[in-house]
Design a protein around this motif. Sequence first.
Motif, PDB file in Angstrom:
ATOM      1  N   PHE A 292      94.801 -23.193  -3.857  1.00  0.00           N
ATOM      2  CA  PHE A 292      94.675 -21.998  -5.717  1.00  0.00           C
ATOM      3  C   PHE A 292      93.766 -21.470  -6.079  1.00  0.00           C
ATOM      4  O   PHE A 292      93.688 -20.133  -5.739  1.00  0.00           O
ATOM      5  CB  PHE A 292      96.043 -21.584  -6.068  1.00  0.00           C
ATOM      6  CG  PHE A 292      97.701 -21.320  -5.487  1.00  0.00           C
ATOM      7  CD1 PHE A 292      97.778 -21.380  -4.132  1.00  0.00           C
ATOM      8  CD2 PHE A 292      98.750 -21.172  -5.885  1.00  0.00           C
ATOM      9  CE1 PHE A 292      98.793 -21.389  -3.473  1.00  0.00           C
ATOM     10  CE2 PHE A 292      99.721 -20.986  -6.031  1.00  0.00           C
ATOM     11  CZ  PHE A 292     100.178 -21.157  -4.037  1.00  0.00           C
ATOM     12  N   ALA A 293      92.851 -22.283  -6.462  1.00  0.00           N
ATOM     13  CA  ALA A 293      92.232 -21.732  -7.500  1.00  0.00           C
ATOM     14  C   ALA A 293      91.328 -21.101  -6.563  1.00  0.00           C
ATOM     15  O   ALA A 293      90.257 -20.993  -6.620  1.00  0.00           O
ATOM     16  CB  ALA A 293      91.922 -23.277  -7.770  1.00  0.00           C
ATOM     17  N   LEU A 294      90.762 -21.980  -5.180  1.00  0.00           N
ATOM     18  CA  LEU A 294      89.993 -21.509  -4.534  1.00  0.00           C
ATOM     19  C   LEU A 294      89.968 -19.814  -3.832  1.00  0.00           C
ATOM     20  O   LEU A 294      89.546 -18.851  -4.164  1.00  0.00           O
ATOM     21  CB  LEU A 294      89.804 -22.275  -3.051  1.00  0.00           C
ATOM     22  CG  LEU A 294      89.281 -23.534  -3.384  1.00  0.00           C
ATOM     23  CD1 LEU A 294      88.986 -25.085  -2.141  1.00  0.00           C
ATOM     24  CD2 LEU A 294      87.729 -23.265  -3.732  1.00  0.00           C
ATOM     25  N   ASN A 295      91.495 -20.046  -3.876  1.00  0.00           N
ATOM     26  CA  ASN A 295      91.997 -18.318  -3.119  1.00  0.00           C
ATOM     27  C   ASN A 295      91.465 -17.856  -3.876  1.00  0.00           C
ATOM     28  O   ASN A 295      91.008 -16.127  -4.230  1.00  0.00           O
ATOM     29  CB  ASN A 295      93.333 -18.300  -2.585  1.00  0.00           C
ATOM     30  CG  ASN A 295      93.603 -19.257  -1.622  1.00  0.00           C
ATOM     31  OD1 ASN A 295      93.131 -18.280  -0.236  1.00  0.00           O
ATOM     32  ND2 ASN A 295      94.050 -20.189  -1.122  1.00  0.00           N
ATOM     33  N   PHE A 296      91.903 -17.918  -5.579  1.00  0.00           N
ATOM     34  CA  PHE A 296      92.010 -16.638  -6.674  1.00  0.00           C
ATOM     35  C   PHE A 296      90.533 -16.037  -6.678  1.00  0.00           C
ATOM     36  O   PHE A 296      90.347 -15.183  -6.980  1.00  0.00           O
ATOM     37  CB  PHE A 296      92.472 -17.623  -7.391  1.00  0.00           C
ATOM     38  CG  PHE A 296      94.519 -17.436  -7.569  1.00  0.00           C
ATOM     39  CD1 PHE A 296      94.427 -16.342  -7.711  1.00  0.00           C
ATOM     40  CD2 PHE A 296      94.853 -18.401  -7.910  1.00  0.00           C
ATOM     41  CE1 PHE A 296      96.172 -15.975  -7.998  1.00  0.00           C
ATOM     42  CE2 PHE A 296      95.924 -17.936  -8.354  1.00  0.00           C
ATOM     43  CZ  PHE A 296      96.678 -16.795  -8.111  1.00  0.00           C
ATOM     44  N   ALA A 297      89.476 -17.717  -6.662  1.00  0.00           N
ATOM     45  CA  ALA A 297      88.250 -17.213  -6.656  1.00  0.00           C
ATOM     46  C   ALA A 297      88.121 -15.983  -5.719  1.00  0.00           C
ATOM     47  O   ALA A 297      86.953 -15.373  -6.136  1.00  0.00           O
ATOM     48  CB  ALA A 297      87.445 -18.553  -7.033  1.00  0.00           C
ATOM     49  N   ALA A 298      88.674 -16.808  -4.543  1.00  0.00           N
ATOM     50  CA  ALA A 298      87.836 -15.672  -3.449  1.00  0.00           C
ATOM     51  C   ALA A 298      88.444 -14.617  -3.332  1.00  0.00           C
ATOM     52  O   ALA A 298      87.682 -13.224  -3.309  1.00  0.00           O
ATOM     53  CB  ALA A 298      88.462 -16.213  -2.177  1.00  0.00           C
ATOM     54  N   VAL A 299      89.792 -13.828  -3.968  1.00  0.00           N
ATOM     55  CA  VAL A 299      90.159 -12.972  -4.271  1.00  0.00           C
ATOM     56  C   VAL A 299      89.641 -11.957  -5.508  1.00  0.00           C
ATOM     57  O   VAL A 299      89.112 -10.790  -5.050  1.00  0.00           O
ATOM     58  CB  VAL A 299      91.608 -12.682  -5.045  1.00  0.00           C
ATOM     59  CG1 VAL A 299      92.031 -11.970  -5.009  1.00  0.00           C
ATOM     60  CG2 VAL A 299      92.766 -13.154  -3.555  1.00  0.00           C
TER      61      VAL A 299
END
Lengths: 311, 410
Positions: A292-299
């Motif tokens: 999630f941390a990675l996905n949120f950063a990407a978003v």
Amino acid sequence: MRNTNSRNNSWHTWKKRVKGGLAFAITAGSLSLIVAIIAIMIGHFLLRGLPNISWEFLTESPRNNNTEGGIFPAVYGTTLLVLTMTLIGVPVGVATAVFLSEYARYGSRFARTVRFAVNTLAGVPSIVFGLFGVGFFIQFIGAGMDTMLGNDVPVWAHPSLLWAAATLSVLTLPVVIVSVEEALRAVPHELREASLALGATKWQTVWRVALPNSLTGILTGSILAVGRGAGEVAPIIFVGAVYSLPKLPASLSDQFMHLGYHLFVLTTQSPDVEKALPQQYATTVVLLALTFALNFAAVYVRIRIRRKSLG
Amino acid sequence: MQLQDKRLFRKKRPRYGEIAIEWSIRVVSSVSILVIVLIFLFVFREAAGIFNSATEAGSTLQTIEAETAGKSEIHTSDNDDLKPEIYNPDSGIETGEAPPANLLPDLQVATTEASGKSEIHTSDDDDLKPEIYNPDSGEEAVESLISDISDKPLQPSKSIWQNLAGENWQPISEEPKFGVTPLIIGTVKTTFTAIAIAAPLGILAAMYVALFAHRRLREIIKPFIEILAGFPSVVIGFFCLMTVASILQDTFGFDYRLNSIVGGLGLAITVVPIIFTITEDALSAVPKSYREAALALGATEWEAAFRLMLPAAMPGVIAAVLLGIGRAFGETMIALMATGNAPLAEWNLAAPARTLAATIGAEMGEVIWGSTHYGVLFFLGALLFLVSFAINLLTEVFVRRRLAKKFQGS
């Protein structure tokens, strides 16, 4: 009352209103069901997992048949895996995206084939990449390397960190390509034209103007790829992941532990599932937090790109 | 003046460095094509082993059948002669001396180039032989065959095709059975359940977001649902295994705790975001004026949504469902954890199921590399690859182009 002139007409209007409301209700209901499922899943894992997470859990090795201790080797293995994967996959993905957006003529046959291949790659089941890893990377390239280096005992022709990373980098290639290409297309054409008008060559324009301006896109692509790679278990089950290790992997030819695979083993192959439950939930939370941390950063980065390209 | 002009219009020196870089970019960008080709070659090559021996066995069998004209007793005596004929070419292939040239001519070059390949295989072969060939060859096997020849006369030389078409999947037994039927039934069952749940849910939710919702809600909800796409499938599998399975069993009283409905639900959770996102994109691509015109003409919201917008975005919706099917049937971890994993050849949704992908995931780790079982698992992988390739081709050629054409004018 607008429609009282005939009974038939008012009935018709009423039916229309109900149907209009129904369309709204059904669609809104479906959406809220999906949102509820996501919320329940996240809430469930946080509630049951968070209390079991401690500093020891993150920094120790599993003990006593995975019912005690921590998951440090799995976190370490996952990190090494995604780092190696990024090093292999991102350059290839960026080069492909640069070609598609900067060099390829619109509608050229080669570019269309590349695009089709990227789309196909995105749709191939992940387990097939695992088979590809065994058939190509291990049995073909690994065996070839062993023969060339003259190893009597197979060093490269067996499941290892390097081949797992290579397999995952192939799997995440479409993710990188799509985000980098999107970022490159968001760079305004005027910038490129200005650079060309000042006498810069095509490559200088790409290298000094287009790529620096789409750095965030490259970042998004890499982050999304890492998020995908960290969560993907199926392809690495037989290309390098193991469920327990005496020591941490030291070289690329070693096998490794992986968070997702560790969770799989804990839930399905644990001798005492009930006793291992706290470990399972805690591992899930760590895995979720990571992806999630990675996905949120990407978003977040992507939203910033969109704003920039709009404004 | 003249000199200056010359300098000004002097032809630029070719920049060899840049040409090299540009060509290498071109070459690197073909990696995706290369990978697709390599998947074809290498997954199919490992699978081709079983087929090659199968075709040879099949052809010899046919000639013998023609000669003996249906006398099943004679097969026993023939079988002893037959065996070396069937298995020797196979082992020859394994050692890499005679690759299946008739099937993959390009590959032969590749294998001979990397001669390391053959070494590995020979070493594997020595270990393997007793394990694979003992149960079938040897005196005991023949004796046992003679004893029960009456009920299965063709057993030893039964072709791999017949084996694959069987109803039993028992890869590890005295006489391995690689019947793919139960696996295909299991895959279809779980995929069907997943799509039956995910397609209506995803499409309706996308309609709400695209047609009714405020623009700001849309900007929040889309990334939120994309989070669901970022859920690692192991986590969803774990959720189904622990929570969903128990809830469903308590509610409906299933005989088996893990069954294809539980697995299908888990797959639906992964498929919903795909269907949602693509459908939403397709609906947003339909010009707003369509809906406004319909409403202005007195259509209800329902009519505008279901009779106009949805049909207009149909190619995109079909693409979404197709991609959802592709995802659901290739998904490994959820199928492995939540379907119960029993290879049953029955269509009952409440019974456990086993999918193609889950079979590979579960058995590939323990299989001996190079054995028939290994080849059959690669065959399953090739099957998965072919179907996903076909689905992608269908969405690419048929759906996307049509959608693009439809709205090109507006």
